[in-house]
Design an enzyme around this catalytic site. Structure first.
Site: not given
Ligand code: GLN
Length: 390
Positions: A63, A66, A188, A240, A258
């Site tokens: 993420s 992003k 993505y 988040y 993550v």
């Molecule tokens: N690739 C992960 C997902 O889409 C990214 C989520 C994250 O890093 N929080 O679930």
């Protein structure tokens, strides 16, 4: 070892014993990560990278991609077009929540999965490969080196990505993404599978800290207003449903992923990144948070505590053939202007009648219009002959 690296070492060893949390397991390849890895890196204004721990270990960006893909979308499409497809409000929900704004179908913000799929759908290009290439090139420019996709993590994520696929279908039903769902969602997944080190993340973070210019190679990656927009959204939404408490405790725009990466931006000061794969219940790195909390405290990086550089502008007073010169540098805002006027009064009063005082504002890195206007007005009201060189 230089004193800053020594401090980073100390911070790293302080958090090493914390073994709370668990690696993400909903993407099988991530569950296989070594949970004990730990790394920290900081990049300052001159582009010097200071890194400790497993700083050369590669992991997938997840993420943390992003905000950078958001930056590319903003640079390509402009803020209005981006905001037609995705909001800028903290969702207060987990990163993978299935929830869209009633009526418009817009995701709450570009830092949750739904918003990131929408943002990545704004990157121009025909198919997955073309779009991915554009994204990887953009992320590489932020990092200052060529990055690439980890095919195994990508395959693992794509094979288990039903929830993200469901989100993409919903987005398409609302007209938030155009074109095939597969193109959006596979792009993505590929963007999440780009390999980085903690050093790369620190350089990427520093590029946002210095207004879109990579401080290591001096390249402008995105325009300054784009970097500011991205940092604003990271501040309210980057962690988040922990974003509010994070702002309270650490006080910096940030983004987590993550796989255990975490970056934070101290605008005009540092880019910082940490890596430790064990996550808390929000999906944020446990030791990453502990590290950033300690650094913010020790280095005084909380954005909302007083920072004197704006209130106390830098200046020197010099005697020249033309009289006394007050040379300003750094940043001049309204608060700093008050101080300049007070010093100027003292300087002017100590001068013989008829002598001229010059205020040289040409070395100001940043002068806000309102401050210069106010400064001029103050000069006109002073009984001495004051000249403004700007
Ligand atoms: N690739 C992960 C997902 O889409 C990214 C989520 C994250 O890093 N929080 O679930």
């Amino acid at each position: 070892m230089d004193p800053i690296t020594a401090l980073l070492h100390e911070a790293l060893e302080d958090v090493r014993p914390q073994t709370g949390g668990a690696t993400a397991d909903y993407i099988p390849q991530l569950a296989a990560a070594d949970p004990d890895r730990l790394a920290l890196a900081v990049v300052g204004p001159r582009g010097r990278v200071r890194a400790v721990g497993d700083a050369d270990h590669e992991f997938t960006i997840q993420s943390i991609s992003k905000p950078f893909v958001l930056a590319l979308a903003l640079a390509d499409r402009g803020r209005d077009e981006v905001m037609r497809r995705v909001g800028a409000e903290p969702s207060g929900e987990p990163f993978n929540a299935i929830s869209l704004e009633a009526g418009t179908g817009r995701p709450a913000n570009p830092m949750v999965n739904a918003g990131a799929i929408a943002t990545s759908g704004l990157i121009p290009g025909g198919g997955v490969d073309e779009r991915t290439a554009r994204i990887v090139d953009g992320l590489s420019a932020f990092a200052g080196r060529s990055l690439w996709v980890d095919e195994q993590v990508y395959a693992s994520e794509s094979a288990t990505g039903d929830r993200n696929r469901a989100l993409a279908h919903l987005l398409r039903s609302h007209g938030i993404i155009d074109g095939p769902v597969d193109t959006a969602v596979e792009t993505y997944f590929r963007q999440c599978s780009v390999l980085v080190t903690v050093r790369d993340l620190a350089v990427m973070s520093a590029t946002l800290a210095f207004g879109g210019v990579n401080p290591v190679n001096g390249d402008r990656v995105v325009p300054e207003p784009v970097a500011r927009d991205v940092l604003s959204i990271m501040t309210s939404c980057g962690m988040y449903d922990y974003s509010g408490e994070w702002l309270l405790r650490v006080g910096l725009p940030a983004k987590s992923g993550v796989s255990g990466g975490l970056l934070a931006v101290a605008p005009s000061q540092f880019g910082v990144a940490a890596f430790s794969p064990r996550l808390d219940e929000h999906g944020n790195s446990v030791r990453g948070i502990a590290l950033l909390e300690a650094l913010s405290e020790r280095f005084g990086m909380h954005l909302l505590e007083p920072h004197d550089s704006v209130a106390v502008p830098a200046f020197t007073v010099e005697d020249t053939d033309r009289g006394r010169v007050l040379r300003l540098s750094g940043e001049l805002g309204l608060a700093g202007m008050e101080r300049v006027v007070a010093v100027l009064r003292e300087v002017a009063e100590a001068m013989p009648d008829g002598a001229e005082v010059t205020v040289d504002a040409r070395a100001l890195g940043r002068a806000h219009d309102a401050a210069l206007v106010a400064l001029r007005t103050e000069f006109e009201q002073m009984p001495h002959s004051i000249r403004l060189a700007d």
